[in-house]
Design a protein around this motif. Structure first.
Motif, short mmCIF file in Angstrom:
data_model
loop_
_atom_site.label_atom_id
_atom_site.label_comp_id
_atom_site.label_asym_id
_atom_site.label_seq_id
_atom_site.Cartn_x
_atom_site.Cartn_y
_atom_site.Cartn_z
N ILE A 90 0.86 -1.18 0.00
CA ILE A 90 0.00 0.00 0.00
C ILE A 90 0.90 1.23 0.00
O ILE A 90 1.78 1.37 0.86
CB ILE A 90 -0.93 0.02 1.23
N HIS A 91 0.70 2.11 -0.98
CA HIS A 91 1.49 3.32 -1.07
C HIS A 91 0.57 4.51 -1.27
O HIS A 91 -0.13 4.62 -2.28
CB HIS A 91 2.48 3.23 -2.24
N GLN A 92 0.54 5.39 -0.25
CA GLN A 92 -0.32 6.58 -0.30
C GLN A 92 -1.76 6.21 -0.68
O GLN A 92 -2.34 6.76 -1.62
CB GLN A 92 0.26 7.60 -1.28
N LYS A 93 -2.30 5.24 0.04
CA LYS A 93 -3.68 4.76 -0.11
C LYS A 93 -3.92 4.04 -1.44
O LYS A 93 -5.06 3.71 -1.77
CB LYS A 93 -4.67 5.92 0.03
N HIS A 94 -2.84 3.81 -2.19
CA HIS A 94 -2.98 3.07 -3.46
C HIS A 94 -2.51 1.64 -3.23
O HIS A 94 -1.38 1.41 -2.79
CB HIS A 94 -2.15 3.72 -4.56
N LEU A 95 -3.35 0.66 -3.54
CA LEU A 95 -3.05 -0.74 -3.32
C LEU A 95 -2.46 -1.36 -4.59
O LEU A 95 -3.06 -1.29 -5.66
CB LEU A 95 -4.31 -1.52 -2.92
N GLN A 96 -1.26 -1.93 -4.47
CA GLN A 96 -0.65 -2.69 -5.54
C GLN A 96 -0.70 -4.16 -5.14
O GLN A 96 -0.12 -4.55 -4.12
CB GLN A 96 0.80 -2.27 -5.76
N LEU A 97 -1.36 -4.96 -5.95
CA LEU A 97 -1.56 -6.37 -5.61
C LEU A 97 -1.29 -7.21 -6.85
O LEU A 97 -2.14 -7.34 -7.72
CB LEU A 97 -2.99 -6.61 -5.11
N GLY A 98 -0.08 -7.76 -6.95
CA GLY A 98 0.23 -8.59 -8.10
C GLY A 98 1.65 -8.37 -8.59
O GLY A 98 2.49 -7.77 -7.90
N VAL A 99 1.93 -8.85 -9.80
CA VAL A 99 3.26 -8.72 -10.39
C VAL A 99 3.49 -7.27 -10.78
O VAL A 99 2.67 -6.65 -11.44
CB VAL A 99 3.41 -9.65 -11.61
N GLN A 100 4.63 -6.74 -10.37
CA GLN A 100 4.88 -5.30 -10.54
C GLN A 100 6.37 -5.03 -10.63
O GLN A 100 7.21 -5.86 -10.26
CB GLN A 100 4.29 -4.54 -9.35
N GLU A 101 6.70 -3.84 -11.14
CA GLU A 101 8.07 -3.35 -11.15
C GLU A 101 8.23 -2.32 -10.03
O GLU A 101 7.36 -1.50 -9.81
CB GLU A 101 8.40 -2.67 -12.47
N ASN A 102 9.36 -2.37 -9.36
CA ASN A 102 9.69 -1.37 -8.34
C ASN A 102 11.17 -1.06 -8.40
O ASN A 102 11.98 -1.90 -8.83
CB ASN A 102 9.34 -1.89 -6.94
N ARG A 103 11.51 0.13 -7.97
CA ARG A 103 12.93 0.47 -7.86
C ARG A 103 13.55 -0.33 -6.70
O ARG A 103 12.92 -0.55 -5.67
CB ARG A 103 13.12 1.96 -7.62
N LEU A 104 14.81 -0.68 -6.89
CA LEU A 104 15.52 -1.45 -5.88
C LEU A 104 15.62 -0.70 -4.56
O LEU A 104 15.70 -1.31 -3.49
CB LEU A 104 16.92 -1.80 -6.40
N ASP A 105 15.58 0.64 -4.61
CA ASP A 105 15.75 1.40 -3.37
C ASP A 105 14.63 1.15 -2.37
O ASP A 105 14.71 1.56 -1.21
CB ASP A 105 15.92 2.90 -3.65
N LYS A 106 13.57 0.48 -2.81
CA LYS A 106 12.53 0.04 -1.88
C LYS A 106 13.14 -0.77 -0.75
O LYS A 106 12.67 -0.70 0.40
CB LYS A 106 11.50 -0.80 -2.64
N TYR A 107 14.19 -1.53 -1.04
CA TYR A 107 14.79 -2.43 -0.06
C TYR A 107 15.99 -1.81 0.67
O TYR A 107 16.70 -2.50 1.39
CB TYR A 107 15.20 -3.75 -0.73
N PHE A 108 16.20 -0.51 0.51
CA PHE A 108 17.27 0.17 1.23
C PHE A 108 16.89 0.44 2.68
O PHE A 108 17.74 0.74 3.51
CB PHE A 108 17.62 1.49 0.55
#
Length: 255
Positions: A90-108
């Motif tokens: 959940i990002h800023q009230k937006h739900l992402q549910l499934g296969v997606q692309e994200n920047r690696l910095d998510k895991y920093f």
């Protein structure tokens, strides 16, 4: 399609290289490469619930070490490394549910992702390109995350004879994180979890793969461990003080 479960490409041995003194950013920037697998765990309720369920994989009932898996995609024109994953966030009230692309910095973020690993199965350039392309096809198709299949996997963990069979709650074109990873690897004819239905594979199964690979591991003392250590030290000091008071009181009585 023939699946190869005896891949002999580089690397050809099981090897684990551990790090403790790197930040998440430093570790990932050093070891993230296209086609490699990322593993993570953290301190959230979901992380702990998955790790607890994975205790059935250990003869001594120890909790699993991993709760999420993803694929490294590589550096894009924006200069950032990107990953492909099947996740629920959940990002800023937006739900992402499934296969997606994200920047690696998510895991920093070290507070959320306390332990990380990178698995290198020595894919060729052709295999890597095919793997990433197949992953992007699933992103474009808006492939869903499957909570239902995850429940089926948790049930199978309690009944190991079910793990080689089709997930009882399987749905077409749906994947949770580690099922997504295994699905992509099997499409390039490399089976990193032989004997298991793809939709029964957990992140812990990936870390335990018998297929030759190198594991780069970042494991540090998490806040909970430090709190426990401090609590133990405080308890020891209190007990020492109590013993001292008792000795003083006993001395006064004798006097």
């Amino acid at each position: 399609m023939t699946i190869d479960s005896s891949w002999t490409g580089s690397p050809i041995v099981h090897d684990t290289i551990s790090f403790e003194d790197l930040s998440n950013r430093e570790f990932l920037q050093r070891h993230a490469r296209p086609g490699r697998i990322g593993l993570s765990t953290g301190t959230t309720f979901a992380d702990k619930a998955i790790a607890r369920a994975e205790r059935h994989l250990d003869p001594d009932g120890r909790w699993g070490c991993w709760s999420h898996a993803f694929i490294f995609q590589g550096v894009r024109v924006d200069g950032h490394q990107w990953i492909i994953e099947s996740d629920l966030q959940i990002h800023q009230k937006h739900l992402q549910l499934g296969v997606q692309e994200n920047r690696l910095d998510k895991y920093f973020n070290q507070k959320i992702y306390t332990t990380l690993a990178v698995l290198d199965f020595g894919l060729s350039e052709e295999q890597t390109n095919r793997l990433v392309c197949d992953g992007l096809d699933l992103v474009a198709a808006r492939t869903r995350y499957s909570l239902r299949e995850l429940i089926g996997t948790l049930l199978a963990l309690r009944n190991p004879q079910l793990r080689g069979r089709e997930n009882l709650l399987a749905r077409d074109e749906c994947f949770f994180c580690s099922a997504f990873v295994v699905h992509l690897f099997r499409k390039i004819r490399l089976d990193i979890a032989p004997g298991l239905d793809s939709k029964h594979v957990t992140p812990e199964d990936l870390s335990l793969s018998k297929i030759p690979h190198t594991t780069f591991l970042l494991k540090r003392e998490v806040p909970g461990s430090r709190i426990a250590k401090v609590a133990s030290q405080v308890k020891a000091r209190v007990q020492s003080r109590v013993r001292h008071v008792r000795r003083v009181a006993s001395a006064f009585k004798r006097a």
